[in-house]
Design a protein around this motif. Structure first.
Motif, PDB file in Angstrom:
ATOM      1  N   ILE A 152      38.655  37.850  32.515  1.00 14.30           N
ATOM      2  CA  ILE A 152      38.781  36.515  31.966  1.00 14.30           C
ATOM      3  C   ILE A 152      38.851  35.504  33.098  1.00 14.30           C
ATOM      4  N   ASP A 153      38.063  34.474  32.986  1.00 16.99           N
ATOM      5  CA  ASP A 153      37.978  33.393  33.955  1.00 16.99           C
ATOM      6  C   ASP A 153      37.323  33.789  35.269  1.00 16.99           C
ATOM      7  N   ARG A 154      37.814  34.873  35.860  1.00 18.58           N
ATOM      8  CA  ARG A 154      37.299  35.282  37.157  1.00 18.58           C
ATOM      9  C   ARG A 154      36.368  36.480  37.035  1.00 18.58           C
ATOM     10  N   LYS A 155      35.145  36.329  37.506  1.00 19.68           N
ATOM     11  CA  LYS A 155      34.178  37.419  37.449  1.00 19.68           C
ATOM     12  C   LYS A 155      34.380  38.394  38.601  1.00 19.68           C
ATOM     13  N   LEU A 156      33.866  39.592  38.434  1.00 19.61           N
ATOM     14  CA  LEU A 156      33.864  40.592  39.504  1.00 19.61           C
ATOM     15  C   LEU A 156      32.440  41.117  39.567  1.00 19.61           C
ATOM     16  N   PRO A 157      31.626  40.492  40.394  1.00 16.08           N
ATOM     17  CA  PRO A 157      30.172  40.664  40.332  1.00 16.08           C
ATOM     18  C   PRO A 157      29.707  42.108  40.348  1.00 16.08           C
ATOM     19  N   ILE A 194      39.353  29.906  48.785  1.00 18.30           N
ATOM     20  CA  ILE A 194      38.363  30.369  47.817  1.00 18.30           C
ATOM     21  C   ILE A 194      38.302  31.885  47.756  1.00 18.30           C
ATOM     22  N   SER A 195      38.515  32.512  48.882  1.00 16.59           N
ATOM     23  CA  SER A 195      38.371  33.961  49.039  1.00 16.59           C
ATOM     24  C   SER A 195      37.219  34.428  48.162  1.00 16.59           C
ATOM     25  N   SER A 196      37.449  35.351  47.260  1.00  9.66           N
ATOM     26  CA  SER A 196      36.277  35.779  46.482  1.00  9.66           C
ATOM     27  C   SER A 196      36.495  35.489  45.005  1.00  9.66           C
ATOM     28  N   ILE A 197      37.245  34.438  44.738  1.00 10.16           N
ATOM     29  CA  ILE A 197      37.527  34.108  43.351  1.00 10.16           C
ATOM     30  C   ILE A 197      36.379  33.299  42.767  1.00 10.16           C
ATOM     31  N   SER A 198      35.714  33.870  41.784  1.00  7.30           N
ATOM     32  CA  SER A 198      34.424  33.332  41.352  1.00  7.30           C
ATOM     33  C   SER A 198      34.425  31.887  40.865  1.00  7.30           C
TER      34      SER A 198
END
Lengths: 339, 339
Positions: A152-157, A194-198
């Motif tokens: 939810i909200d944040r993707k994990l490509p 930002i790190s890796s937060i989509s």
DNA sequence: CTGTTAGCGCCTTCAC
DNA sequence: GTGAAGGCGCTAACAG
């Protein structure tokens, strides 16, 4: 046949009290009522009421492999988004008899890992995850055990999972267009790392494109801030305000938390909104309309995102084997006077 | 001895893979390591890692009657108090390996009842409850099953349960004294329906005493408002403002939600804070200091209340049979410019 | 030190 | 229509 007055009542107690076998009580519990003689039904019902019997989900779960538990893991429970989403999840959980185990990771991958393992141990039937971006291995374990996981909200490509998000690119573009159309010529982006937060990455990317095209001199001004460090934020704010003073300045705050800190610091610095710097941001609170003359912001459909995520979980539990899908819900710009 | 690649790994799988009996694996799981030969320890450890084994809490729980689950039931998850308290509860839960089932009752006794029954069915080991005031029978059932129940914020007088609250009377008195000492002569109380919610009742009682003694003409002005009904609130606000215009007026808002609505309505009515009406209230948010020149308010130790409640639960789980105790934590008045 | 045995509370064939 | 028996995954004596 006397009532026990302490400890937990089991199916055995009910059976004895009603003068039937455990099997029959079990049938009753599971709604197979018309396969039982009416009289026994009556007795069982009476026994259950008087004994105050509640079938143990643990025992049921062990047997039928359904815990009726959903894990809801958020990166920051303090964020209004989390609470709104929770309510959405809850609505559909209630409807289907699920309970929610809520875990808060504070954006810490280690804490997230612990929580995920704990949820797995508790045999949750589904997982709704606002991910930190790590712990792919644990998520893999969930997949192997066929436990549906919805991001939810944040993707994990790189993880082909069902995902519910907002149309971050479109909405970011929309608000930036509005900012520029109001004559701002020096727009900065203030963000947490930002790190890796989509969502952060997507918003920042759109900002970068548009700023380099539309800011004076094509200057892209991104400030990555640790929200705990107020002093550094003030320095950033002051320097942004001082440079190129002839330009009309605005800030886009990447989320609600940093917006709060920005407003607070601007106040302490004596910077006026929007005269000195215009501001706009993401996330909406009822408070926003009360700050100054109102904060322009992007409202996410947080509640719907929660609902949608849980509905997806349900579909998966019910056996949907379709390809993972990404559902993008529409956010909305709310114009107020801070620009 | 090959790894299964799907489904859940059980203690049996591990035992076979490691070439030992289930008992030995169980011993390992439960930390009785020095009662196992070092070599087997090694094998078991290896098996667990490779098989990705996680003991099922459901099965463990069924056996040892410990679910490692805590129920946290709040009347309104939207209230920042609930979130702050949750974090307190969570901190100590994490430390002791407990997980939290969060339930939101929306102040509805019926919903509360359902949630309580559900928690009971899930064999929670403890319950932290922000009660609606009903469902005494279910709470009784919890007591009979020796499931420790701790009330938080809201007391239930006729139920001799551990309770964690704030010193509502003292703090209400303190803030009213401050209001009167600032020269206000007509102080009103705006509240949601008090029904039988203890903090509301206590705050209102103190207000009534003090207002009848110190308001002009001894006039007690209590407005019970449905926060959903903005129009009615506006009417109340306007009438309070109009009557006895020669008096210096202030409002005490009984909680954060109604405060939000009041500020919002005053803005729409063009009423200035504090020139037209001074305001002060309960609950604190980071936003309060940003509204106008800051809202004077009472900050509750919500986080500590959560911690304290969970610590109490733990003590009870550990066998404390002492008499129910009521723990009152100190709130604090934060003076800002709204008075 | 370690395996065997007997449940925890419930559901589910399988006979009657 | 109904009960007896077996087992879900795990722990806890009880023998060796």
């Amino acid at each position: 046949m006397k009532k026990k007055t302490t400890g937990h009542t089991t199916i055995k107690d009910v059976a004895e009290y009603a003068g039937v076998s455990k099997s029959t009580v079990s049938r009753y519990i599971n709604g197979k009522i018309d396969a039982i003689s009416p009289e026994k039904v009556k007795n069982i019902k009476k026994a259950i009421a008087e004994l105050n019997y509640r079938p143990s989900k643990m025992a049921q779960g062990l047997k039928i492999k359904k815990s009726k538990l959903i894990g809801f893991v958020v990166a920051d429970i303090t964020n209004p988004f989390s609470v709104a989403a929770f309510r959405g999840v809850e609505e559909v959980c209630d409807q289907y008899g699920y309970s929610i185990m809520v875990c808060n990771t504070d954006n810490s991958p280690e804490k997230e890992r612990e929580m995920l393992l704990k949820l797995e141990a508790h045999s949750v039937e589904g997982l709704i995850l606002n991910a930190t971006g790590e712990n792919k291995d644990v998520l893999h374990a969930f997949a192997e055990q066929q436990i549906p996981t919805i991001l939810i909200d944040r993707k994990l490509p790189d993880l082909k999972l069902d995902t519910v998000t907002t149309d971050n690119r479109r909405i970011t573009k929309e608000i930036l267009q509005k900012i520029y159309s109001k004559g701002y010529t020096d727009v900065a982006l203030f963000t947490e790392p930002i790190s890796s937060i989509s969502p952060r990455a997507e918003r920042a990317a759109v900002y970068q494109e548009m700023a380099s095209a539309q800011n004076a001199n094509g200057l892209v001004r991104m400030y990555e801030i640790d929200v705990k460090n107020k002093e550094k934020l003030k320095v950033a704010l002051r320097s942004f305000h001082k440079e190129m003073p002839e330009q009309k300045k605005a800030i886009l705050a990447l989320n609600g938390l940093i917006m709060l800190k920005i407003i607070s610091c601007m106040e302490e610095l004596g910077l006026r909104i929007p005269q000195d710097i215009g501001i706009a941001g993401f996330d909406d609170t009822e408070w926003y309309k009360l700050i100054g003359s109102g904060i322009t912001t992007i409202a996410q459909p947080s509640h719907d995102m929660g609902r949608t995520a849980m509905e997806r979980v349900l579909k998966r539990i019910e056996g949907d084997k379709g390809a993972p899908q990404t559902i993008e819900l529409e956010a909305e710009v709310i114009m107020r006077q801070s620009l």
